[in-house]
Motif scaffolding. Structure first.
Motif, PDB file in Angstrom:
ATOM      1  N   GLN A  11       0.886  -5.735 -10.926  1.00  0.00           N
ATOM      2  CA  GLN A  11       0.264  -4.257 -11.499  1.00  0.00           C
ATOM      3  C   GLN A  11      -0.499  -3.719 -10.443  1.00  0.00           C
ATOM      4  O   GLN A  11      -0.869  -2.963 -10.811  1.00  0.00           O
ATOM      5  CB  GLN A  11      -0.320  -4.415 -13.249  1.00  0.00           C
ATOM      6  CG  GLN A  11      -1.352  -2.962 -13.226  1.00  0.00           C
ATOM      7  CD  GLN A  11      -1.791  -3.108 -14.779  1.00  0.00           C
ATOM      8  OE1 GLN A  11      -1.009  -3.092 -15.606  1.00  0.00           O
ATOM      9  NE2 GLN A  11      -2.948  -1.854 -15.251  1.00  0.00           N
ATOM     10  N   ALA A  12      -1.116  -4.996  -9.953  1.00  0.00           N
ATOM     11  CA  ALA A  12      -2.050  -4.720  -8.754  1.00  0.00           C
ATOM     12  C   ALA A  12      -2.146  -4.335  -7.297  1.00  0.00           C
ATOM     13  O   ALA A  12      -2.295  -3.518  -7.304  1.00  0.00           O
ATOM     14  CB  ALA A  12      -3.006  -6.113  -8.403  1.00  0.00           C
ATOM     15  N   ARG A  13      -0.518  -4.267  -7.175  1.00  0.00           N
ATOM     16  CA  ARG A  13       0.672  -3.940  -6.628  1.00  0.00           C
ATOM     17  C   ARG A  13       0.816  -2.811  -6.616  1.00  0.00           C
ATOM     18  O   ARG A  13       0.635  -1.418  -5.407  1.00  0.00           O
ATOM     19  CB  ARG A  13       1.260  -4.945  -6.003  1.00  0.00           C
ATOM     20  CG  ARG A  13       0.958  -6.504  -5.542  1.00  0.00           C
ATOM     21  CD  ARG A  13       1.944  -7.239  -5.397  1.00  0.00           C
ATOM     22  NE  ARG A  13       2.330  -9.076  -5.091  1.00  0.00           N
ATOM     23  CZ  ARG A  13       3.216  -9.232  -4.889  1.00  0.00           C
ATOM     24  NH1 ARG A  13       4.168  -8.826  -4.517  1.00  0.00           N
ATOM     25  NH2 ARG A  13       2.570 -11.005  -4.529  1.00  0.00           N
ATOM     26  N   ARG A  14       0.941  -2.076  -7.412  1.00  0.00           N
ATOM     27  CA  ARG A  14       1.274  -1.523  -8.037  1.00  0.00           C
ATOM     28  C   ARG A  14      -0.033   0.158  -7.957  1.00  0.00           C
ATOM     29  O   ARG A  14       0.697   0.784  -7.167  1.00  0.00           O
ATOM     30  CB  ARG A  14       1.973  -0.768  -9.665  1.00  0.00           C
ATOM     31  CG  ARG A  14       2.173   0.516  -9.650  1.00  0.00           C
ATOM     32  CD  ARG A  14       1.783   0.697 -11.144  1.00  0.00           C
ATOM     33  NE  ARG A  14       0.607   0.581 -11.648  1.00  0.00           N
ATOM     34  CZ  ARG A  14       0.558   1.045 -13.177  1.00  0.00           C
ATOM     35  NH1 ARG A  14       1.259   1.689 -14.334  1.00  0.00           N
ATOM     36  NH2 ARG A  14      -0.712   1.278 -13.267  1.00  0.00           N
ATOM     37  N   ASP A  15      -1.156  -0.605  -8.664  1.00  0.00           N
ATOM     38  CA  ASP A  15      -2.447  -0.121  -8.726  1.00  0.00           C
ATOM     39  C   ASP A  15      -2.583   0.127  -6.654  1.00  0.00           C
ATOM     40  O   ASP A  15      -3.246   1.825  -7.123  1.00  0.00           O
ATOM     41  CB  ASP A  15      -3.555  -0.945  -8.555  1.00  0.00           C
ATOM     42  CG  ASP A  15      -2.980  -0.636 -10.327  1.00  0.00           C
ATOM     43  OD1 ASP A  15      -2.213  -0.065 -11.144  1.00  0.00           O
ATOM     44  OD2 ASP A  15      -3.576  -1.482 -11.526  1.00  0.00           O
ATOM     45  N   PHE A  16      -2.200  -0.975  -5.865  1.00  0.00           N
ATOM     46  CA  PHE A  16      -2.717  -0.040  -4.577  1.00  0.00           C
ATOM     47  C   PHE A  16      -2.127   0.458  -4.157  1.00  0.00           C
ATOM     48  O   PHE A  16      -2.348   1.669  -2.978  1.00  0.00           O
ATOM     49  CB  PHE A  16      -2.594  -1.590  -3.921  1.00  0.00           C
ATOM     50  CG  PHE A  16      -2.942  -1.731  -2.337  1.00  0.00           C
ATOM     51  CD1 PHE A  16      -4.075  -1.727  -1.717  1.00  0.00           C
ATOM     52  CD2 PHE A  16      -2.188  -0.757  -1.587  1.00  0.00           C
ATOM     53  CE1 PHE A  16      -4.273  -1.325  -0.325  1.00  0.00           C
ATOM     54  CE2 PHE A  16      -2.281  -1.270  -0.089  1.00  0.00           C
ATOM     55  CZ  PHE A  16      -3.227  -1.129  -0.031  1.00  0.00           C
ATOM     56  N   HIS A  76      -2.786   4.136  -4.807  1.00  0.00           N
ATOM     57  CA  HIS A  76      -3.695   4.460  -4.394  1.00  0.00           C
ATOM     58  C   HIS A  76      -3.217   5.269  -3.015  1.00  0.00           C
ATOM     59  O   HIS A  76      -4.092   6.144  -2.726  1.00  0.00           O
ATOM     60  CB  HIS A  76      -5.152   3.701  -4.504  1.00  0.00           C
ATOM     61  CG  HIS A  76      -6.616   4.466  -3.981  1.00  0.00           C
ATOM     62  ND1 HIS A  76      -7.076   4.893  -4.125  1.00  0.00           N
ATOM     63  CD2 HIS A  76      -7.002   3.680  -2.732  1.00  0.00           C
ATOM     64  CE1 HIS A  76      -8.322   5.442  -3.187  1.00  0.00           C
ATOM     65  NE2 HIS A  76      -7.380   4.328  -1.756  1.00  0.00           N
ATOM     66  N   ALA A  77      -2.928   4.248  -2.562  1.00  0.00           N
ATOM     67  CA  ALA A  77      -2.366   4.036  -0.685  1.00  0.00           C
ATOM     68  C   ALA A  77      -1.752   5.819  -0.792  1.00  0.00           C
ATOM     69  O   ALA A  77      -1.544   5.623   0.655  1.00  0.00           O
ATOM     70  CB  ALA A  77      -1.999   2.904  -0.282  1.00  0.00           C
ATOM     71  N   LEU A  78      -1.579   6.307  -1.311  1.00  0.00           N
ATOM     72  CA  LEU A  78       0.239   6.802  -1.160  1.00  0.00           C
ATOM     73  C   LEU A  78       0.396   8.095  -1.353  1.00  0.00           C
ATOM     74  O   LEU A  78       0.857   9.426  -2.090  1.00  0.00           O
ATOM     75  CB  LEU A  78       1.268   6.704  -0.943  1.00  0.00           C
ATOM     76  CG  LEU A  78       1.913   5.085  -1.139  1.00  0.00           C
ATOM     77  CD1 LEU A  78       3.557   4.739  -1.766  1.00  0.00           C
ATOM     78  CD2 LEU A  78       1.385   5.065   0.367  1.00  0.00           C
ATOM     79  N   ARG A  79      -1.653   8.328  -2.687  1.00  0.00           N
ATOM     80  CA  ARG A  79      -2.217   9.064  -3.671  1.00  0.00           C
ATOM     81  C   ARG A  79      -1.594  10.621  -3.171  1.00  0.00           C
ATOM     82  O   ARG A  79      -1.779  11.250  -3.795  1.00  0.00           O
ATOM     83  CB  ARG A  79      -3.448   9.286  -3.729  1.00  0.00           C
ATOM     84  CG  ARG A  79      -4.402   8.690  -2.249  1.00  0.00           C
ATOM     85  CD  ARG A  79      -5.981   8.408  -2.686  1.00  0.00           C
ATOM     86  NE  ARG A  79      -6.940   8.668  -2.189  1.00  0.00           N
ATOM     87  CZ  ARG A  79      -7.106   7.785  -1.005  1.00  0.00           C
ATOM     88  NH1 ARG A  79      -6.374   6.567  -0.902  1.00  0.00           N
ATOM     89  NH2 ARG A  79      -7.751   7.934  -0.583  1.00  0.00           N
ATOM     90  N   PHE A 138      10.441   2.417  -3.135  1.00  0.00           N
ATOM     91  CA  PHE A 138       9.515   1.640  -2.545  1.00  0.00           C
ATOM     92  C   PHE A 138       9.355  -0.315  -3.853  1.00  0.00           C
ATOM     93  O   PHE A 138       8.628   0.576  -4.792  1.00  0.00           O
ATOM     94  CB  PHE A 138       8.085   1.859  -2.157  1.00  0.00           C
ATOM     95  CG  PHE A 138       7.445   2.215  -1.025  1.00  0.00           C
ATOM     96  CD1 PHE A 138       8.790   2.350  -0.455  1.00  0.00           C
ATOM     97  CD2 PHE A 138       6.661   2.523  -0.865  1.00  0.00           C
ATOM     98  CE1 PHE A 138       9.294   3.795   0.370  1.00  0.00           C
ATOM     99  CE2 PHE A 138       6.401   3.425   0.401  1.00  0.00           C
ATOM    100  CZ  PHE A 138       7.391   3.642   1.345  1.00  0.00           C
ATOM    101  N   VAL A 139       9.786  -1.228  -3.444  1.00  0.00           N
ATOM    102  CA  VAL A 139       9.743  -2.789  -4.201  1.00  0.00           C
ATOM    103  C   VAL A 139       8.239  -2.961  -3.943  1.00  0.00           C
ATOM    104  O   VAL A 139       8.556  -3.518  -2.794  1.00  0.00           O
ATOM    105  CB  VAL A 139      10.711  -3.116  -4.150  1.00  0.00           C
ATOM    106  CG1 VAL A 139      10.902  -4.024  -4.470  1.00  0.00           C
ATOM    107  CG2 VAL A 139      12.233  -2.568  -4.517  1.00  0.00           C
ATOM    108  N   PHE A 140       7.265  -2.995  -4.753  1.00  0.00           N
ATOM    109  CA  PHE A 140       6.633  -4.491  -4.589  1.00  0.00           C
ATOM    110  C   PHE A 140       6.105  -5.680  -5.420  1.00  0.00           C
ATOM    111  O   PHE A 140       5.085  -5.679  -5.638  1.00  0.00           O
ATOM    112  CB  PHE A 140       5.006  -2.909  -5.807  1.00  0.00           C
ATOM    113  CG  PHE A 140       5.515  -2.530  -6.669  1.00  0.00           C
ATOM    114  CD1 PHE A 140       4.760  -3.976  -7.671  1.00  0.00           C
ATOM    115  CD2 PHE A 140       5.686  -1.359  -7.299  1.00  0.00           C
ATOM    116  CE1 PHE A 140       4.832  -3.265  -8.879  1.00  0.00           C
ATOM    117  CE2 PHE A 140       5.871  -0.578  -8.037  1.00  0.00           C
ATOM    118  CZ  PHE A 140       5.488  -1.762  -9.230  1.00  0.00           C
TER     119      PHE A 140
END
Length: 396
Positions: A307-312, A315-318, A373-375
């Protein structure tokens, strides 16, 4: 002329493969490997860098020296593993299943799904799937002689939602099964209670089977809770649950899965399993059993990391047209929004941005506009410059 064969690009191909393009992930993986560049972000396939449970590793090491693990028997899977699976089903559904007559161990989850489809479909029977959905599921419907029909997933600020009108339109007198994954690949769609009830209602009306791909059942974000469709009214008798240790337990290479379903049909599934893959990976089953029965399987900690990777990434691709996944290991970006077909976007991203990502061609009618994109396999520290890489590749 042999009617059962067609010619494509100089090759002779049997007709059952005519509409099966593959999954694309294999080609992207090969391309990323060929780049021979350690700086390439590996976002193209569902590997993960998070380790399996310690108990699973220990039991697998021990199984290598165990003659009982070097055996075809029992053909339906080791008893301890089947008992562990039905115990997990009890936790998920509140329902009792019999380990001997209602559970079969398969050589991975997808082999289990294929064996189920071969057990329930006549040629021309229709199977309802979501769109987008994993190309491997669509391909297995086709290989089993079925006809895929699609219920549209709607991208929104609230993630992905099932278009219930599209679901109703996908059902016909030829509907034999619904093949639903939640959380779903590649979208991260997680069916809510209303959506599961709509699916179940159509199953009952059509007198159809529900094949539930539970490979990522507990990989849920933002505090969501799993809903198991077999627990819905009158659904135990028509639901197959197909799971595996690949995703939740991070045991991709073990190739151990399971099928749980009503006893009245499982003898047919057993016959197909014997006729298809024959048996499971002997040395993999003790590790799988340990994963399902250990005190701490690490799933909660891993879900927090994913989830932390998803959240990043969100945000980065917002500023890009990405859709929030509510579970699973991947998110989708609509590259048609800035005039790039996903295969072209993928090629540019690898060549100019050193990012490997798979276009969703063949993953459903509306999936053709998305890049995945696989995180699961790259930590946040490695993802830190992903927006700059995309800008270098696409100029957006």
């Amino acid at each position: 002329m042999i009617a059962s064969h067609i010619r494509e690009e100089g090759n002779v191909t049997v007709s059952r493969l005519r509409n099966i393009p593959g999954i694309g992930v294999d080609r992207m993986g090969d391309a990323a490997d060929a780049a021979q560049n350690r700086n390439v972000l590996r976002l193209e396939n569902l590997d993960t860098d998070l380790r399996p449970p310690v108990e699973a590793l220990r039991s697998t090491h021990q199984a290598v020296d165990d003659d009982n693990a070097n055996s075809y028997l029992p053909f339906t899977g080791q008893t301890a593993l089947r008992q562990a699976v039905v115990a997990r089903m009890k936790q998920s559904t509140g329902l009792d299943y019999d380990a001997s007559s209602e559970c079969i161990v398969s050589a991975g989850g997808l082999a289990g799904i294929f064996n189920v489809l071969l057990s329930i479909l006549e040629p021309g029977d229709e199977v309802v799937l979501t769109d987008p959905t994993y190309a491997g599921l669509i391909n297995r419907v086709l290989l089993a002689g079925g006809v895929p029909r699609f219920a549209r997933l709607i991208p929104s600020a609230d993630g992905w939602r099932l278009d219930v009108d599209s679901l109703a339109s996908a059902v016909s007198p030829r509907t034999r099964a619904f093949l639903i994954m939640s959380p779903s690949m590649p979208s991260g769609f997680v069916a809510n209670a209303a959506e599961w009830n709509a699916i179940a209602d159509h199953c009952r009306r059509a007198d159809a089977w529900l094949v539930y791909d539970a490979a990522m059942e507990r990989i849920l974000f933002d505090g969501r809770r799993a809903i198991h469709p077999a627990a819905l009214p009158d659904m135990r008798a028509r639901t197959f649950t197909v799971g595996s240790v690949s995703k939740e337990y991070r045991m991709i290479g073990w190739r151990v899965g399971w099928i749980v379903g009503p006893a009245r049909i499982m003898s047919d599934v057993r016959l197909v399993s014997l006729s298809n893959v024959v048996c499971q990976v002997g040395i993999g089953m003790p590790g799988a059993t340990a994963a399902l029965t250990c005190t701490d399987d690490g799933v909660a900690q891993c879900v927090a990391e994913w989830q932390a990777r998803r959240d990043f990434l969100l945000h980065a691709l917002r500023d890009l047209p990405r859709v929030r996944p509510d579970g699973g290991w991947s998110l989708l970006i609509d590259t048609s929004h800035f005039g790039l077909a996903p295969p072209d976007a993928s090629r540019l991203l690898l060549d100019k941005g050193e990012v490997a990502a798979t276009p969703m061609n063949g993953w459903g009618p509306q999936a053709q506009r998305y890049l995945r994109f696989v995180f699961a396999n790259e930590p946040v520290a490695r993802l830190a410059d992903i927006r700059e890489r995309i800008r270098a590749a696409w100029g957006v």
